[in-house]
Design an enzyme around this catalytic site. Structure first.
Site, PDB file in Angstrom:
ATOM      1  CG  HIS A   2      -2.100   0.874   1.170  1.00 14.16           C
ATOM      2  ND1 HIS A   2      -2.023   2.199   0.801  1.00 14.16           N
ATOM      3  CD2 HIS A   2      -3.409   0.628   1.445  1.00 14.16           C
ATOM      4  CE1 HIS A   2      -3.231   2.738   0.881  1.00 14.16           C
ATOM      5  NE2 HIS A   2      -4.089   1.804   1.258  1.00 14.16           N
TER       6      HIS A   2
ATOM      7  CD  GLU B 178      -2.945   0.973  -2.362  1.00 12.98           C
ATOM      8  OE1 GLU B 178      -3.338  -0.138  -1.933  1.00 12.98           O
ATOM      9  OE2 GLU B 178      -3.600   2.023  -2.204  1.00 12.98           O
TER      10      GLU B 178
END
Length: 326
Positions: free
Chosen positions: A167, A278
């Protein structure tokens, strides 16, 4: 770097949490917290921070650290019964002193191996046994590499299924600014691809236009993405290159102003200086039988957008030509 300077240093971070600092000869660095196996800093040789961490980030368990590179495992977002983004980012990892062999570049000296294993507490909410090995490497040129290896260690013969994401929060110039009708921050490499729009109940659409630009909240999962994605920061004349393997999807997220105000550990204006791109595996979850292992890797580099030699891939050279930096 002097001979006495350590490539790998163990120390205490915020609130006394254990932290590892990776350093390379040219002056670049990275910081990793054992809490979450979480990269919280990545700096170039000029000491410029390349990752975003919230001004209100809470470095205190059980809260996940807002920013850097959280590890989403075994669940991405709310796509399952676990807490959003799973539990790996809120567990204390340990240093893996005896990792299995990695295919590695022998010139890399600044790296750390971490491991996370199931606990009895985990088994209550996710009834599987696993080993998650994570190698974080800072290359001599300043590239940041994360390699994940997840193994099913169930003894009951059961397979398990998971979703995953790195992330990554990139630190960017004011993403809300538009100069000469052009967004200051753009993402290249995802044009014409299908995506799931999380703001529209994960409905499937096809991306239009030359590049992804930002003028409102964005939360999309791009599918069957290329192995290289570029994030262009026009004002800083910097291009982030994200290379990935084993991670077919790419999530692009920025909460924009209204959503940012609803996130307690994010400053009201923080959204202007962050962009999440991500490397992920979301659409088709990974299934492992007992004894099987999955690998997923991402490599990040930051290069001047004015640097357009054959060392860069054609996509980045195109970016330089397009924006007149060459």
């Amino acid at each position: 770097m002097s001979l006495e300077t350590k490539y790998v240093e163990f120390c205490k971070g915020i609130n006394g949490l254990d932290k590892i600092i990776l350093r390379e000869v040219r002056g670049c660095s990275a910081e990793v917290y054992l809490y979450g196996g979480h990269v919280t800093s990545w700096k170039n040789e000029h000491g410029e921070e390349l990752l975003f961490v919230s001004s209100k980030a809470i470095f205190k368990p059980p809260k996940a650290i807002r920013g850097g590179i959280p590890i989403c495992f075994p669940q991405f977002s709310n796509l399952g019964s676990l807490e959003p983004h799973g539990f790996a980012r809120t567990k204390f990892w340990t240093v893996d002193n005896d990792p299995p062999p990695f295919p590695t570049n022998s010139s890399n000296k600044a790296f750390i191996d971490l491991i996370l294993k199931h606990s009895e507490e985990d088994v209550k909410i996710w009834p599987h046994r696993y080993e998650f090995r994570l190698r974080i490497t800072l290359g001599p040129g300043g590239d940041l590499m994360l390699t994940s290896r997840v193994r099913n260690t169930n003894t009951d013969g059961k397979s398990f299924t998971f979703t995953f994401a790195y992330h990554t929060y990139f630190h960017v110039t004011d993403i809300s600014e538009v100069v000469l009708l052009s967004s200051e921050v753009r993402v290249e490499g995802l044009e014409t691809l299908d995506y799931l729009d999380n703001l529209k109940n994960r409905e499937r659409f096809t991306e239009q236009g030359d590049a992804i630009v930002f003028e409102s909240e964005v939360d999309k999962v791009y599918l069957s993405t290329p192995t290289k994605i570029a994030i262009l920061d026009h004002e800083r004349k910097r291009t982030f290159e994200l290379r990935k393997d084993g991670l077919p999807d790419a999530v692009v997220w920025n909460p924009w102003d209204k959503k940012a105000k609803t996130i307690p550990d994010l400053g009201d204006d923080d959204y202007k200086h962050m962009l999440c791109v991500e490397a992920a595996c979301v659409e088709n979850p990974i299934t492992l039988k007992p004894g099987e292992e999955w690998r997923g890797r991402q490599e990040l580099s930051a290069v001047p957008s004015s640097y357009c030699s054959g060392q860069l891939d054609p996509q980045t050279a195109f970016l330089c030509d397009k924006f007149g930096f060459a």
